[in-house]
Design an enzyme around this catalytic site. Structure first.
Site, mmCIF file in Angstrom:
data_model
loop_
_atom_site.group_PDB
_atom_site.id
_atom_site.type_symbol
_atom_site.label_atom_id
_atom_site.label_comp_id
_atom_site.label_asym_id
_atom_site.label_seq_id
_atom_site.Cartn_x
_atom_site.Cartn_y
_atom_site.Cartn_z
ATOM 1 N N LYS A 46 33.555 40.459 47.872
ATOM 2 C CA LYS A 46 34.876 40.417 47.244
ATOM 3 C C LYS A 46 34.915 41.532 46.203
ATOM 4 C CE LYS A 46 38.902 39.059 45.718
ATOM 5 N NZ LYS A 46 40.113 39.378 46.523
ATOM 6 N N CYS A 91 44.572 47.222 45.696
ATOM 7 C CA CYS A 91 44.958 45.813 45.514
ATOM 8 C C CYS A 91 46.443 45.710 45.200
ATOM 9 C CB CYS A 91 44.172 45.143 44.394
ATOM 10 S SG CYS A 91 44.788 43.470 44.114
HETATM 11 C C1 DHB Z 1 43.376 41.365 46.342
HETATM 12 C C2 DHB Z 1 44.057 41.655 47.473
HETATM 13 C C3 DHB Z 1 43.809 42.825 48.086
HETATM 14 O O1 DHB Z 1 44.437 43.178 49.225
HETATM 15 C C4 DHB Z 1 42.878 43.682 47.534
HETATM 16 O O2 DHB Z 1 42.608 44.847 48.073
HETATM 17 C C5 DHB Z 1 42.214 43.377 46.423
HETATM 18 C C6 DHB Z 1 42.478 42.201 45.827
HETATM 19 C C7 DHB Z 1 43.602 40.151 45.632
HETATM 20 O O3 DHB Z 1 44.752 39.794 45.468
HETATM 21 O O4 DHB Z 1 42.617 39.563 45.150
#
Ligand code: DHB
Length: 311
Positions: free
Chosen positions: A45, A131
């Protein structure tokens, strides 16, 4: 005889399929499950410097043709993922894993990347420039000036293998402009694409996720044509030292095949992994191998980037 092994930045992977950042990668338990599956590797993540709760729930919703999410970068903080990876690289020295990260500001991004640089981390780093879900924070890679500045500052001190996760672009001039910037730097890969930002999904008379009145990043079947276009546009424009990771709309072996045909060296699975769990890796790998066998292809090199045009 048929192999789906691949290589990124000189690191070898037994399989070209892996998770897309955000799915099955928040905790060590989830990362272990991906590691023990048929996937070639995993990405964490996206880590920020400090742990984050993210946006209020519900914030991820599976829908018939894909998914919508507005997670807001919930994660356990850089040290959680980096310490795990530092231990793992000693336990499994023959495998390479990806660390995804981004700061909540350019300054924080530099603080994080300097920590990684100064650590013994030997894996691949993916800087998430896309994001779409943190209220008030635009997707960095839609701002070419800021992107150029961040990359120029990063490569003044960062010498480990680095790639970037990109949002989808929708204009040929933007492909040209973005590629011209990326070609100035010793990037090892670009990952195309992150979710298609700020869609809206409605059931009956209501949105399906709480944050931002229902606006969220779209993944899954909806986005394959956009993902393939971005993979191929950058494959055509980037210097050959910058490899492509293809992400977006991979439900089947056929979808993975198309990403590779467009130029991808690795293919990531997000929405489908969320819907199906890690069994998706084995199923999609087998489907991909079947297509390769039918066509007489033994390795990804036999067809990577060899998309045919109509003259
Ligand atoms: C999140 C969503 C995404 O598409 C990304 O690249 C990074 C973070 C999110 O909302 O956590």
């Amino acid at each position: 005889m048929v192999s789906t092994k691949t290589e990124i930045a000189g690191f070898e992977f037994d399989n070209c399929l892996m998770n897309a950042a955000g799915v099955a990668c928040m905790t060590i338990e989830e990362l272990e499950e991906v590691k023990q599956s048929s996937a070639g590797t995993f990405v964490t993540k996206t880590a920020t410097l400090e742990a984050r709760q993210g946006n209020p729930e519900p914030r991820y919703h599976d829908v018939p043709l894909g998914s919508i999410n507005s997670m807001g970068l919930p994660n356990h903080g850089l040290d959680y993922y980096l310490n795990y990876l530092l231990e793992l690289q000693d336990k499994e020295p023959d495998r390479t894993f990806f660390l995804s990260l981004v700061g909540m500001s350019p300054e924080e991004t530099h603080t994080i990347l300097k920590k990684v640089q100064e650590s013994d981390f030997r894996g691949l780093t993916e800087l998430n420039l896309s994001c779409p879900n943190v209220p008030g924070k635009p997707q960095i890679a839609y701002d070419f000036e800021t992107t150029d500045k961040i990359l120029s500052e990063v490569f003044a001190y960062f010498t480990k293998p680095l790639g970037i996760k990109l949002p989808p672009y929708f204009d040929i001039v933007h492909f040209d402009q973005a590629a011209a910037i990326f070609n100035q730097y010793p990037l090892k890969f670009v990952n195309c694409v992150n979710s298609v930002g700020n869609g809206l999904y409605i059931e009956d008379e209501s949105v399906v996720i709480r944050p931002k009145n229902g606006f969220g990043g779209i993944g899954g079947e909806y986005i394959k044509p956009t993902a393939l276009a971005n993979v191929h546009a950058f494959y055509q424009r980037l210097k050959p030292e910058i490899q492509i990771i293809g992400t977006g709309g991979v439900l089947t072996g056929r979808d993975a095949f198309e990403h590779i045909l467009c130029g991808a060296s690795m293919v990531e699975i997000g929405t489908t992994l969320h819907k199906e769990g890690v069994a998706a890796f084995e199923r999609i790998t087998n489907e991909l191998k079947e297509i390769m066998a039918e066509k007489g292809y033994e390795s990804l090199e036999d067809f990577r980037g060899k998309l045919k045009y109509i003259d």
